[in-house]
Write an enzyme that holds these catalytic residues in place. Structure first.
Site, PDB file in Angstrom:
ATOM      1  N   TYR A 295       8.399   2.080  -8.107  1.00  0.00           N
ATOM      2  CA  TYR A 295       7.893   0.862  -7.726  1.00  0.00           C
ATOM      3  C   TYR A 295       6.848   0.386  -9.281  1.00  0.00           C
ATOM      4  CZ  TYR A 295       7.094   1.456  -2.258  1.00  0.00           C
ATOM      5  OH  TYR A 295       7.190   0.686  -1.224  1.00  0.00           O
TER       6      TYR A 295
ATOM      7  N   GLU B 294       0.188  -1.385  -0.107  1.00  0.00           N
ATOM      8  CA  GLU B 294      -0.562   0.447   0.329  1.00  0.00           C
ATOM      9  C   GLU B 294       1.069   1.545  -0.206  1.00  0.00           C
ATOM     10  OE1 GLU B 294      -1.395  -2.066   2.064  1.00  0.00           O
ATOM     11  OE2 GLU B 294      -2.642  -2.935   1.566  1.00  0.00           O
TER      12      GLU B 294
END
Ligand SMILES: CC(C)(COP(=O)(O)OP(=O)(O)OC[C@H]1O[C@@H](n2cnc3c(N)ncnc32)[C@H](O)[C@@H]1OP(=O)(O)O)[C@@H](O)C(=O)NCCC(=O)NCCS
Length: 183
Positions: free
Chosen positions: A122, A110
């Site tokens: 990411y 998250e």
């Protein structure tokens, strides 16, 4: 060029006070001493750190929980003094490599939508947004984006890891770090 050695190591109880200092510098106190002790004691937790083996300075950390066939990344943090030098990607690489070696199939985490730097990192590693948890972060009621990376347990992913490692080492070297992995 003069470089400093940098190792990505599995962290142990001897790193507890350094972990707390790093947590304070990066998050202002996210996890307590008890929480880190529990993580270090848990057989399902993989807690890695980037360490200068000479000074023993802990510059960054990454953590995931192995749950069924998934790696749940719970922490990725680099001390502000060492950010933008390639350490974050070295740690994320090491988490994913460890997940691959553990036979896990996919990774998830998250992240705050406002954390553009982390999201960019990411995405570079192939994570895709799969959903949103409303008002997940209690400090400011911010949503969480849920990111997933699939197909970790494939020969293709293993080859990708090798390519990433070369890129990461080159980037670190330019910032004055010589990345090694302890045997
Ligand atoms: C997110 C974090 C771990 C990144 O660590 P880092 O060591 O600074 O990252 P790197 O130097 O390895 O950067 C790798 C790539 O990520 C991206 N990136 C990192 N920080 C960025 C920023 N502030 N803005 C845009 N892109 C960024 C870039 O694509 C970068 O590659 P490039 O420099 O070749 O363009 C670090 O900023 C941090 O600890 N932040 C506070 C804690 C946190 O938010 N953790 C994530 C919680 S989900």
């Amino acid at each position: 060029m003069n470089t400093l050695d940098l190792e990505i190591q599995s962290l142990t109880h001897k790193h507890l006070s350094a972990l707390l200092q790093l947590d304070q510098a990066c998050f202002g106190g996210l996890w307590t001493l008890d929480a880190y002790e529990r993580e270090l004691d848990s057989p399902n937790t993989f807690l890695l750190g980037s360490i200068n083996p000479n000074s023993l300075d802990l510059s960054g950390m990454g953590c995931f929980w192995s749950i069924l066939d998934e790696a749940h990344i719970t922490i990725l943090a680099v001390h502000p003094q060492y950010q933008n030098q390639g350490l974050g990607q070295a740690l994320l690489f090491s988490l994913l490599k460890t997940a691959y070696e553990q036979g896990l199939e996919r990774a998830t985490l998250e992240v705050r939508p406002s954390n553009v730097g982390a999201i960019t990192l990411y995405q570079k590693f192939g994570f895709k947004t799969a959903g949103r948890r409303r008002r997940y972060y209690k400090d400011n009621d911010e949503d969480a984006l849920i990111l997933w990376l699939g197909d970790i347990q494939t020969p293709q992913f293993n080859r990708t890891l090798d390519v990433w490692l070369d890129t990461i080492k080159t980037r670190l070297y330019k910032s004055g770090w010589n990345l090694t992995f302890p045997k």
